[in-house]
Design an enzyme around this catalytic site. Structure first.
Site, short mmCIF file in Angstrom:
data_model
loop_
_atom_site.label_atom_id
_atom_site.label_comp_id
_atom_site.label_asym_id
_atom_site.label_seq_id
_atom_site.Cartn_x
_atom_site.Cartn_y
_atom_site.Cartn_z
CG ASN A 25 -0.26 -0.34 2.49
OD1 ASN A 25 0.34 -1.40 2.64
ND2 ASN A 25 -0.30 0.57 3.45
CG HIS B 19 -12.55 1.28 1.53
ND1 HIS B 19 -11.59 2.25 1.63
CD2 HIS B 19 -12.20 0.32 2.42
CE1 HIS B 19 -10.70 1.90 2.55
NE2 HIS B 19 -11.05 0.73 3.04
CB THR C 250 -28.35 -9.49 10.33
OG1 THR C 250 -29.01 -10.27 11.32
CG2 THR C 250 -29.27 -9.27 9.15
CB CYS D 68 -0.68 3.03 7.30
SG CYS D 68 -1.44 2.84 8.89
N1 PLP Z 1 -4.51 -4.22 3.74
C1 PLP Z 1 -4.00 -3.27 2.94
C2 PLP Z 1 -2.83 -3.61 2.06
C3 PLP Z 1 -4.53 -1.98 2.93
O1 PLP Z 1 -4.00 -1.05 2.15
C4 PLP Z 1 -5.64 -1.71 3.77
C5 PLP Z 1 -6.22 -0.35 3.84
O2 PLP Z 1 -5.53 0.63 3.67
C6 PLP Z 1 -6.14 -2.74 4.56
C7 PLP Z 1 -5.55 -3.98 4.53
C8 PLP Z 1 -7.31 -2.52 5.48
O3 PLP Z 1 -8.53 -2.53 4.76
P1 PLP Z 1 -9.83 -1.89 5.43
O4 PLP Z 1 -9.66 -0.41 5.33
O5 PLP Z 1 -10.98 -2.38 4.61
O6 PLP Z 1 -9.88 -2.38 6.82
#
Ligand code: PLP
Length: 398
Positions: free
Chosen positions: A152, A202, A238, A328
């Site tokens: 990411n 998302h 649910t 992050c």
């Molecule tokens: N894993 C990675 C590589 C991500 O980039 C992210 C979100 O930035 C997540 C997991 C977490 O996803 P969520 O925001 O749906 O919890």
């Protein structure tokens, strides 16, 4: 007033209007409980089943192998904690890459407190795991390997099929966090021999708060959320029908448009990378030049590592949303990034990078506008003295 330009699609993506349109009836007209046997319930159940198939098709899975979760984070936890729980009292060793998202790393940290042995795999200067390191790390009691499909921060892609093949040959389950990669680069759980895979809606122009875990048929995972037995008993509660329907449609659009969209994004991405190298001295691309997500750019500016937040805020003021890629989230802004440290940056250098991530609604005209705005901002913030030498070993010049 000029329109804002959103270039932070790795953080989250704007929902596609087609996705909202698909979900709308499930917030108003079709509100039944999918577990109910009557017509209202059956209508909701059918919609969930369609979405499950759509999500499965994105990754070459079967419908029954998809478990909907409340997020990508939950999917990661379900996979990793689940495997550790399934080990019971037997020794448990888990191998993960050093550049995983906190959803994986913090989960592993919690498991360590409960006696699970966790081993971090190093990455090279471009953020890629060496399969030979994985081979060496495996032990008789290794139960899980987890390496993300795309990072990411860097956007770098891992050799998932090769890593998963090694795990499979040694009888170890392989999980990949494909939250960033899914819908942007082809994934096939069958041919890539993946046992567990995390997704989040998302990140592919769907809504927040809905994710999924692919669980290969035959993999035993105890439920983390026991209760009424929804999601094949793996995740009770649910179902969030509207969000699930939206996720399904988002996955379908991503699958159908992936090839053309990736080619379009690569053109814009490479225009930005090439233009920056000409417009800004001592800027450098972080991560692999080509083995990266189509719309993902991570940049460093020599001597400006402490200024990443200022750069982000100046761009924000100029109408452009990007991320500082340092840690992050804003919760950790300004702290050294574990990802940048893992690729060899010292803690000072690891405090700063600029992450520009493109999505479906970005255009070449927006990239051109970025190129008008960014170079003067960098020049205005760049300190005149004490410029650090750019280390060619840890990053490719743009
Ligand atoms: N894993 C990675 C590589 C991500 O980039 C992210 C979100 O930035 C997540 C997991 C977490 O996803 P969520 O925001 O749906 O919890």
């Amino acid at each position: 007033m000029t329109a804002r330009i959103y270039l932070d699609n790795a953080a989250t993506t704007p929902p596609d209007p087609r996705v909202i349109e698909a979900a709308q009836p499930f917030l108003t007209r079709v509100w039944g409980n999918p577990s109910s046997l009557h017509q209202e319930g059956r209508e909701a159940r059918e919609a969930v089943d369609v979405a499950r198939r759509q999500v499965a098709e994105l990754i070459g899975a079967r419908r029954e192998e998809i478990v909907f979760t409340g997020s990508g984070t939950e999917a990661d936890n379900m996979a990793i904690q689940g495997v550790a729980l399934a080990a019971g009292d037997r020794p448990c060793h888990v191998v993960v890459s050093a550049i995983e998202h906190p959803a994986v790393l913090e989960c592993c940290r919690a498991l360590e407190q409960r006696g699970v042995a966790v081993e971090l795999l190093p990455v090279n200067a471009e953020g890629i795991v060496d399969p030979a390191d994985l081979e060496r790390s495996l032990r008789p009691e290794t139960r899980l390997v987890s390496v993300m499909a795309a990072n990411n921060v860097l956007g770098t892609l891992q050799p998932v099929a090769e890593l998963a093949g090694i795990a499979r040959r040694r009888g170890v389950l392989f999980h990949t966090d494909a939250v960033q990669a899914a819908g942007k680069t082809p994934i096939n759980v069958q041919s890539q021999q993946i046992d567990l895979l995390s997704l989040s809606a998302h990140k592919l122009h769907g809504p927040k708060g809905i994710g999924a875990l692919y669980v290969r048929d035959g993999v035993k995972l105890p439920p983390l959320v026991p209760g009424g037995g929804q999601e094949g008993g793996r995740r009770s509660g649910t179902e969030n029908v509207a969000a699930i329907v939206a996720f399904g449609r988002a996955a379908e659009i991503a699958r159908l448009e992936m090839a053309s969209e990736a080619a379009r994004l690569v053109r814009i991405r490479d225009f930005i990378i090439d233009s920056l190298s000409q417009a800004i001295d001592n800027s450098y691309l972080i991560g692999h030049r080509f083995r990266r997500l189509p719309g993902h750019i991570c940049l460093g500016f020599e001597g400006m590592e402490g200024e990443a937040i200022k750069l982000l805020l100046a761009l924000d003021e100029a109408g452009v949303a990007v991320s500082s890629g340092s840690a992050c989230s804003s919760n950790h802004a300004g702290q050294p990034s574990h990802v940048l440290q893992a690729i060899g940056f010292n803690p000072i250098k690891a405090r700063g990078s600029l992450r520009i991530t493109l999505g479906r609604f970005n255009t070449m005209a927006e990239a051109e506008r970025l190129m008008e705005v960014l170079p003067p901002i960098v020049r205005s913030l760049r300190p005149m003295h004490g410029m650090m030498r750019h280390d060619k070993r840890t990053s490719a010049a743009v």
